[in-house]
Structure formats: C-alpha cells, structure tokens
Design a protein around this motif. Structure first.
Motif, PDB file in Angstrom:
ATOM      1  N   SER A 182      11.466  10.036  30.964  1.00 13.47           N
ATOM      2  CA  SER A 182      10.573  10.197  30.193  1.00 13.47           C
ATOM      3  C   SER A 182       9.076  10.890  30.748  1.00 13.47           C
ATOM      4  N   HIS A 197      14.595   3.224  29.077  1.00 11.58           N
ATOM      5  CA  HIS A 197      13.437   3.788  28.081  1.00 11.58           C
ATOM      6  C   HIS A 197      12.331   4.706  28.713  1.00 11.58           C
ATOM      7  N   GLU A 201       9.185   2.607  20.212  1.00  9.02           N
ATOM      8  CA  GLU A 201       9.594   1.715  19.226  1.00  9.02           C
ATOM      9  C   GLU A 201      11.018   1.041  19.492  1.00  9.02           C
ATOM     10  N   ALA A 202      11.583   1.819  20.404  1.00  9.00           N
ATOM     11  CA  ALA A 202      12.716   1.144  20.866  1.00  9.00           C
ATOM     12  C   ALA A 202      12.524   0.004  21.906  1.00  9.00           C
ATOM     13  N   GLU A 237       9.455   7.579  19.937  1.00  9.82           N
ATOM     14  CA  GLU A 237      10.792   6.835  19.806  1.00  9.82           C
ATOM     15  C   GLU A 237      10.988   6.016  20.639  1.00  9.82           C
ATOM     16  N   ARG A 238      10.557   6.366  22.041  1.00 11.78           N
ATOM     17  CA  ARG A 238      10.842   5.257  22.922  1.00 11.78           C
ATOM     18  C   ARG A 238      10.038   3.900  23.095  1.00 11.78           C
TER      19      ARG A 238
END
Length: 592
Positions: free
Chosen positions: A309, A305, A382-383, A379-380
């Motif tokens: 990033s 994740h 939430e993952a 997005e990351r």
C-alpha cells in the motif's frame, strides 16, 4: 454478668430497652453536644451509640477517653426519640446511658485515623496494619476473605473432594519463579525450599490412589510485585483428580467458581457460558491470555490491506518475516480528538504511536478520515471498514511489527478504548477458559528452548508430538480468565515417564538431571501412575475481584510492601552471628 460484655455492639434493639447491659469495644468517635458526651462504640460486629451527661458519677472518666481507646461500659438501654432513629445501623433505634466505665486499653496519639475515609501512604498503612485493619472497609474485606475460604471448602467437599495437607519445607523445583531457600542446620551447605505450589506432592497423592484432592494451600514465590500479585506468598485453592480429561476438570471447577461468585458477587451478573479460547486466538483478538470479555472489542488481522500500500511504514514492515498489522475496532470513537488521545497513549507505552482511521459523514455520504486513509486509498479503507464491521462515528487503530513487540500495548489499548467509550460492561463477571497453550518458547536472546507454562503437562498428541518442532507442540494446559485477571491455571499431567523425560530433554534437562531433581516423581511413575489433572485457583485474586478492589494488598491481612518488606515486623532482618555459625553460612556485603 460477663466480665466484658453481655452483647456485641450490633446486637441491641428496641427489645432490650430498659435492660442493663455491658459492652466492650473501641471508641470510634466522641461528640460533645452541649455537655452531653456521645460515643460511637465499635467492635467487630457493629456500632452502638452510648452517652453520658454531667450528672453521671463517671462523667469525668468518660471525658478522658479518646479515639481508639478500648473500653468496657455498663449502662441502661433506652429508646431513641423517633426523629433521632438511625436506620442505617442495626442498633439505630436505641442508645445506652453509661453508668460505669473501665478503660481496657488506652491509645496514644494515632498515626492514622480509623474513623472516616482518609487516604494514607501505603508505608503508613502497612507499618500500623493493626490500626488500618480496624477500618470498616478492611474489616469487610477480611470477613469476605474468610467467608470465601469457608465456602470454597464446603463446595469442594460437596464435589466429593477431601482435603489433604502437603509439606511446607521441600526441595526446589522449576515452577517458573525464584524459590525462597531455607538453609539446613543438620546438612550444612544444603538448602530446602518453600514450595512454589504443591504441584509434585498433589501428583504423588494421585499416584497413591487418592482419587480427589484439594487444599487451601500457601505458596511461596520470590517474585517482582504487581498490583494483582504478592511478592512473597499467596494462597490458592489447589485441586487434583485421577482418571480425568481436560473437559472433566472444567465440568468440576465451573460450578464451584460460578457458585462462589454468585454467592459473594453482590448481585453482579455471572456469565452462564464460559467460552473456550485458544491461546493463539486470545493473543490475536485481545492481546493477552487473560482477556476481559466484558469489553466486546475483538482485534483482527489486517495485514493484507497494507501489503504493497501507499502507507510505506506498514508496507515495508510487512516485507519482513514474522510481522503483521492488527486493527483495534473502536465503535463510537470516530473523532480526531479521541484518536489523538489514543495515539498519545501508545507513545506513553513506549511505541512510536498508533495509526488510525475514523469514519464520518461527508458530502457524498460516509467518508474515511485520518492519515492512514489518505495513504492507502478508499478501496483498501472500505475493505478494512467492512472486515471490522464499522460505520459512521466509528474508528480503528492499527499496530504493526512482530507481535511480541506490540501485543501487550495492543491489549492495553483495547482495555482503555473499551473503558473510555463506555463499551466495557460493569457489574458483570465474564469468564473464559484459555486453552491450547504452547508447551515451549524460545528465548529471543539465547535462542534456547524452555517451558512456557507448567513443565509437568501432557503434550497434545503424546510422545509423537515431541518429535517435531518444539514450538509447535501444544499442551493440555488451561487458564481461567475473569475480567482481565488470571484466576485459575491447570493442566492434564504428564503421567508417562518416557514422555516426561523427552519433554524435559527438549527444554535442556537431560535424563540424569530429571531423575536427580524429581526423583520422587520419577520413581513413583514406575509403579502404575494413573492419568490425572487439576488446577489451582488464586484465592487472593478472587477475593480482590469480589471485593471490587484494584490492589491485592487490600484483601491480605498482613501483606508485604512493593519491595517485599514487612514494616510492622521488621522483615527481612539480619541474622545473628550465632545463627550464621550454626548454619555454617557467611553473608556477603551488598554490591555497591
């Protein structure tokens, strides 16, 4: 009448009212109630209230006694008035009127008070340990220790083990700690060693055809002290069995330890199922090979994740070999104040800090907050939340780098988070077997390979496993962890000489050195050595857990200080010139 006592100070009840009795013990405290002197007389078994009024012929003698004087009294047992009964002690229904008194041992001014719960410096407590041991908590701890040892012996006999004693003076061996050496008078220039453990001898007992061995064994290691470890010596329940596999050892040991903790655990829950956790998983999930499973937090790998990033610190870190990012979930820790406090904790532990994300109610539902959330995007974030199973009001903390650089702090942080958020279950003993230990480890500075655990363990896969990368070799080695402490360490032993020689060769010991250092075992293994295995359980540490103490010195009768000094007996001491001449030794002055 007996010279010193007809009853102990816990034995008298209303049944003895009217009897003349004799008691001996220590003056716990003296109270003057309008000229009537009340003494709480204490022995190992309990307390009895005795009293003397001015009309007594021995009143003047009773007036002289002070705390911790050892006295003998004769007197008449009388019932207390109903409103004065003390239900907290067995003798609370009666009191004894003193008719005669004898001072058995007077005491000068006390360096520490036995009565009450005053705190004293450790040096004072250890210098006057005989006074410290008179205190109720210490009497209770030492009695518990004695009862634990007796129970262990009975449980081992019930499992068809027999107790055998092994030598205290022996040869040096690589057990992973420094030996205490003993110079030989008859062989000048040579030294014995105090055994770090009965390891070699108990294996030789198996070779000798004795099927099951145990011993309450003293072990001697010159180690740096910790709160849960003595710097000089300790006792362990040592055991070994022939013709067994790893699971056989577990099946034998579990009822012994489980029964012990049920017997002396004060009603605390003892887990029924003891999971098997690999060493690698324990390091990943808990940051330690002795996890506290009362805490439900399980760390997880979240490197993917952060790879590539917007959080450059982790993104660049992950471009290096051997690095990773781990997350510590914190259910209920979703406030900036708590997150900042944990970040400060990491800094105190020597790290730059811990990144964090916490989830809270927002205008459009749940939202992620914190510097990391802004840098890596929704997005990351939430993952990560879904992977960790977190929700509103929760948080997660992140550490990155090579595991060796942050694993210890991550494990400590997990413990602190569990405690502060009330997640760690109290009044419970949570056990887990840690298995699949690596046989070898590499020294980061020298690059040399050495044993990471017990050198006499059988490698998983046998001889063939030693032909590959040593760092990939796993041993039939196992530890038992409980509430964050290692209680047991053991292994299935390497009983095949060719495998043992190859195993030591990988750690830098050639065959000649192995035969020289372990000649007795090498020779014995040439004459039909059986498959065998066992373990050792730390008695001091088990008693510490059962007594709910945080320092092991609270359950050892005469412990050393943190600097391995016996202040009471004056050890270590300087030898006399005569002793040195007899041993043909010379002592060098300490380095400046």
């Amino acid at each position: 009448m007996h010279a010193f006592r007809t009853h102990t100070c816990a034995a008298l009840t209303a049944n003895e009212v009217g009897q003349t009795v004799r008691l001996s013990g220590w003056v716990h405290r003296v109270r003057d109630h309008g000229g009537v002197l009340f003494i709480d007389l204490r022995d190992h078994y309990g307390m009895t209230q005795v009293l003397c009024d001015p009309d007594s012929q021995v009143f003047a003698e009773v007036e002289k006694v002070r705390s911790e004087w050892c006295i003998r009294i004769d007197g008449e047992v009388k019932a207390r008035d109903p409103e004065l009964v003390n239900p907290r002690i067995p003798t609370g229904e009666i009191e004894v009127y003193i008719r005669d008194i004898e001072v058995l041992g007077a005491a000068k001014e006390l360096p520490l008070i036995v009565f009450g719960d005053q705190e004293y410096p450790e040096e004072t407590r250890l210098r006057y340990r005989y006074l410290d041991l008179r205190r109720e908590a210490m009497q209770r701890n030492m009695t518990l220790r004695s009862d634990v040892v007796a129970s262990l012996r009975k449980r081992m006999w019930d499992q068809n083990f027999r107790e055998y004693q092994t030598p205290i003076i022996t040869a040096s061996s690589p057990e992973g700690a420094r030996d205490f050496l003993v110079p030989s008078r008859l062989h000048p220039g040579k030294f014995y060693a105090l055994p770090q453990a009965p390891q070699l001898f108990k294996q030789l007992i198996m070779v000798s055809g004795f099927d099951k061995y145990f011993q309450i064994a003293p072990c001697f290691r010159d180690e740096d002290p910790r709160a849960d470890r003595s710097p000089t010596d300790f006792y362990q329940l040592d055991m070994e069995m022939s013709f067994v596999e790893q699971e056989d050892v577990f099946t034998t040991v579990e009822p012994v330890i489980k029964g012990l903790f049920e017997e002396f655990g004060g009603g605390r829950k003892v887990d029924e199922v003891w999971p098997r956790i690999s060493y690698r998983d324990a390091a990943l999930w808990y940051g330690t090979d002795k996890p506290d499973l009362r805490n439900p937090i399980k760390m997880d790998m979240v490197s993917e994740h952060f790879r590539g990033s917007g959080f450059k610190i982790f993104a660049q870190l992950l471009e290096q070999d051997g690095t990773e990012v781990r997350a510590i979930p914190a259910p209920g820790g979703g406030s900036r104040k708590f997150c900042d406090r944990m970040n400060a904790f990491a800094q105190k532990e020597g790290l730059p800090g811990m990144g964090y994300i916490f989830w809270r109610d927002g205008n459009d539902g749940m939202e992620a907050a914190g510097p990391l959330a802004k840098n890596i995007g929704p997005e990351r974030t939430e993952a990560i939340r879904q992977q960790l199973g977190l929700g509103t009001g929760d948080a997660a903390f992140f550490l990155g780098g090579k595991p060796a650089s942050f694993e210890r702090v991550a494990g400590r942080a997990r413990d602190v988070i569990g405690e502060e958020l009330g997640l760690t279950e109290q009044d419970r003993f949570a056990f887990a077997w840690i298995v699949d230990f690596p046989m070898y480890e590499k020294d980061e500075e020298s690059g040399e390979i050495d044993f990471s655990h017990n050198p006499f363990s059988m490698p998983q896969g046998g001889r063939e496993a030693l032909d590959g990368d040593p760092l990939e070799v796993l041993g039939f080695q196992y530890d038992l962890a409980c509430n964050g402490y290692e209680l047991i360490s053991g292994a299935i032993r390497n009983h095949k000489l060719d495998i043992m020689i190859k195993a030591f060769e990988l750690a830098g010991y050639d065959e000649d050195e192995v035969r020289k250092r372990f000649g007795g075992m090498v020779n014995a293994f040439q004459y039909g050595a059986p498959p065998h295995g066992g373990c050792a359980a730390g008695i001091d540490r088990m008693v510490m857990l059962l007594a709910d103490e945080e320092n092991i010195r609270e359950v050892i009768m005469f412990p050393m200080t943190q600097r391995a000094e016996d202040l009471m007996m004056g050890a270590p001491s300087e030898p006399t010139n005569e002793q040195l001449r007899e041993l043909r030794l010379r002592v060098l002055p300490p380095e400046e």
